[in-house]
Design a protein around this motif. Structure first.
Motif, short mmCIF file in Angstrom:
data_model
loop_
_atom_site.label_atom_id
_atom_site.label_comp_id
_atom_site.label_asym_id
_atom_site.label_seq_id
_atom_site.Cartn_x
_atom_site.Cartn_y
_atom_site.Cartn_z
N LEU A 1 16.16 -1.96 4.81
CA LEU A 1 15.36 -1.28 5.68
C LEU A 1 14.92 -1.67 6.97
N ILE A 2 14.92 -3.09 6.78
CA ILE A 2 15.33 -4.11 8.38
C ILE A 2 16.75 -4.11 8.94
N VAL A 3 17.93 -3.52 8.37
CA VAL A 3 18.83 -3.58 8.98
C VAL A 3 19.04 -1.84 9.80
N LEU A 4 18.43 -0.92 9.04
CA LEU A 4 18.53 0.39 9.14
C LEU A 4 17.95 1.07 9.68
N ASN A 5 16.18 0.13 9.66
CA ASN A 5 15.20 1.00 10.23
C ASN A 5 15.64 2.28 10.63
N ARG A 6 15.97 2.50 11.78
CA ARG A 6 15.73 3.37 12.69
C ARG A 6 16.41 4.51 12.58
N GLU A 7 17.29 4.46 11.20
CA GLU A 7 18.40 5.68 10.91
C GLU A 7 17.77 6.01 10.14
N ILE A 8 16.61 5.24 9.01
CA ILE A 8 16.08 5.44 7.63
C ILE A 8 14.98 6.72 9.06
N MET A 9 14.11 6.00 9.76
CA MET A 9 13.36 6.67 9.95
C MET A 9 13.60 8.31 10.57
N GLN A 10 14.78 8.05 10.88
CA GLN A 10 15.08 9.44 11.89
C GLN A 10 15.36 10.57 10.51
N ILE A 11 16.59 9.75 9.63
CA ILE A 11 17.13 11.35 8.66
C ILE A 11 16.03 11.35 7.40
N LEU A 12 14.53 10.45 7.61
CA LEU A 12 13.80 11.01 6.28
C LEU A 12 13.01 11.78 7.23
N PHE A 13 12.62 11.28 7.94
CA PHE A 13 11.55 12.18 9.28
C PHE A 13 11.63 13.07 10.73
N LYS A 14 12.75 13.30 10.55
CA LYS A 14 13.63 14.17 11.95
C LYS A 14 13.51 15.04 11.50
N TRP A 15 12.85 16.31 10.56
CA TRP A 15 12.98 17.48 9.77
C TRP A 15 12.39 18.34 11.02
N GLY A 16 11.55 18.27 11.99
CA GLY A 16 11.25 19.16 12.96
C GLY A 16 11.05 18.04 14.18
N TYR A 17 10.90 18.85 15.68
CA TYR A 17 11.28 17.80 16.41
C TYR A 17 10.36 16.68 16.51
#
Length: 422
Positions: free
Chosen positions: A328-344
């Motif tokens: 979670l610490i190292v890949l925080n941005r990537e995780i949130m992008q994968i999980l929540f960037k379904w729409g705009y």
């Protein structure tokens, strides 16, 4: 503890972990739907804030009492052959909580605007946002009763070691809520909220059907002088206060988040749900599986077996949560992008969501240990220590939020940092 019992506990833990995994995944998908369907409409923050009072009602009346009192008392009564006495205590507690709910819900309904002023300090009374939160809160209040009854059914099922029925119930609830969001989320926040309330009713009915065969010993009476009930209520009161403390901390963080830009509450909710995903799958599911075993071993004075199960639980949860925290610490941005960037979702939103997850991440390791230790205290029928520790966290949380909000430029991210500090 023999090899056969160790295998049984391992199978139980695996089953609960799988069910919790499904529950967390469906709950997480619910969060994603709120972000992608309701957030663009501009009312996702108000929808989330409206859960504050119903959730607090649940925690005040049932909350921690399920794990701290209902399961240990009923489980130990069954193991000692005193099932009837256990049901007298549990039935009395159930009846008292129903009566208390109606009294408390009347107070909350009449004074909803005053309470909303406390749980959403960033919304000015009389504004459109404030009035919408008041309206949605009143719609959701009945759901507290259904969640409260379903929760107690879950506790009873756990005491009988029927973990499957108890563990998969939340999955059904999450699926029903998801259907409500898909059907009404982009059209009407009021209809979506009604759908959530109906979902809680369906959840309760299913849990009641699962427990029906054990319900034969229930009586609509109050055995207030029963010794087993007195023991249960002595355990329940501190645990209810402790669980209410947890909810108060969540309300404090959410309330401070309302002071910032539109969708700040939604952003913090996204990050909060993300770090709690491994917490629920690993720590909470293991704690659920361990509690009846620890309670029975304590009741039968099997000290060595008790220590072995507790130590194994702590080592297991640490082995799972330490690497999860690092990811979670190292890949925080990537995780949130994968999980929540379904729409705009703009790059700025991705960065801010990642920073929120980074701030929350250390809480995973600390809270996972707290979950297991709290179950250990509940199993020995000691609920005061978790309560005292929880009361201390309220002060820390308020002071930390005040500092980060007033003396730093972290914005809503400061509420996540305050959560990790407590």
């Amino acid at each position: 503890m023999g090899t056969g019992e160790e295998k049984r506990l391992s199978r139980t833990a695996a089953l609960v972990m799988f069910a919790t995994f499904l529950s967390r995944i469906t709950g997480f998908l619910r969060t994603v739907l709120i972000k992608n369907i309701m957030s663009p409409k501009g009312y996702s923050d108000e929808f989330l804030v409206a859960f504050s009072l119903p959730d607090l009602t649940f925690e005040l009346l049932v909350g921690g009492a399920i794990a701290a009192a209902i399961i240990p008392i009923l489980s130990s009564s069954i193991s000692k052959g005193n099932e009837k006495d256990g049901w007298k205590a549990v039935g009395t507690f159930l009846n008292i909580t129903i009566i208390s709910f109606f009294l408390l819900s009347i107070i909350f309904y009449v004074f909803t605007p005053a309470f909303v002023s406390l749980v959403a300090i960033g919304y000015e009374p009389g504004t459109e946002k404030f009035n919408l939160v008041v309206k949605l809160t009143r719609i959701l209040l009945p759901s507290s009763l259904f969640m409260m009854l379903a929760g107690q059914c879950n506790g009873i099922l756990n005491a009988y070691n029927r973990f499957a029925a108890a563990s998969f119930g939340p999955v059904l609830y999450n699926l029903c809520v998801m259907l409500s969001i898909i059907a009404f989320g982009a059209r009407s926040v009021e209809l979506t909220t009604v759908g959530v309330m109906i979902s809680s009713f369906i959840y309760f009915l299913v849990q009641l059907l699962c427990i029906w065969e054990h319900f034969r010993l229930y009586r609509p009476k109050l055995y207030l002088k029963d010794e087993t009930f007195i023991r249960l209520i002595k355990l329940a009161i501190p645990s209810l206060a402790a669980s209410a403390v947890v909810q108060v901390n969540a309300i404090i963080s959410r309330s401070f988040s309302t002071r910032f830009a539109q969708n700040s509450v939604t952003m913090m909710n996204n990050a909060n749900r993300t770090w709690q995903l491994p917490l629920g799958i690993f720590a909470q599911s293991l704690g659920v599986a361990m509690l009846p075993t620890l309670s029975s071993q304590y009741a039968l004075e099997e000290k060595e077996n008790y220590k072995r199960v507790l130590n194994t639980g702590l080592r297991t949860v640490m082995a799972l949560c330490i690497p999860s925290t690092m990811v979670l610490i190292v890949l925080n941005r990537e995780i949130m992008q994968i999980l929540f960037k379904w729409g705009y979702m703009s790059n700025y939103e991705v960065i801010m969501n990642g920073l929120a997850l980074l701030a929350y991440a250390p809480a995973l390791l600390f809270q996972s240990v707290v979950v297991i230790l709290n179950r250990a205290f509940y199993s020995i029928q000691n609920t005061r220590v978790p309560l005292l520790v929880g009361l201390g966290t309220i002060g820390v949380n308020i002071c930390a939020n005040l500092y980060f909000v007033n003396y730093t430029d972290y914005g809503a991210i400061g509420t996540a940092m305050a959560t990790s500090l407590r």
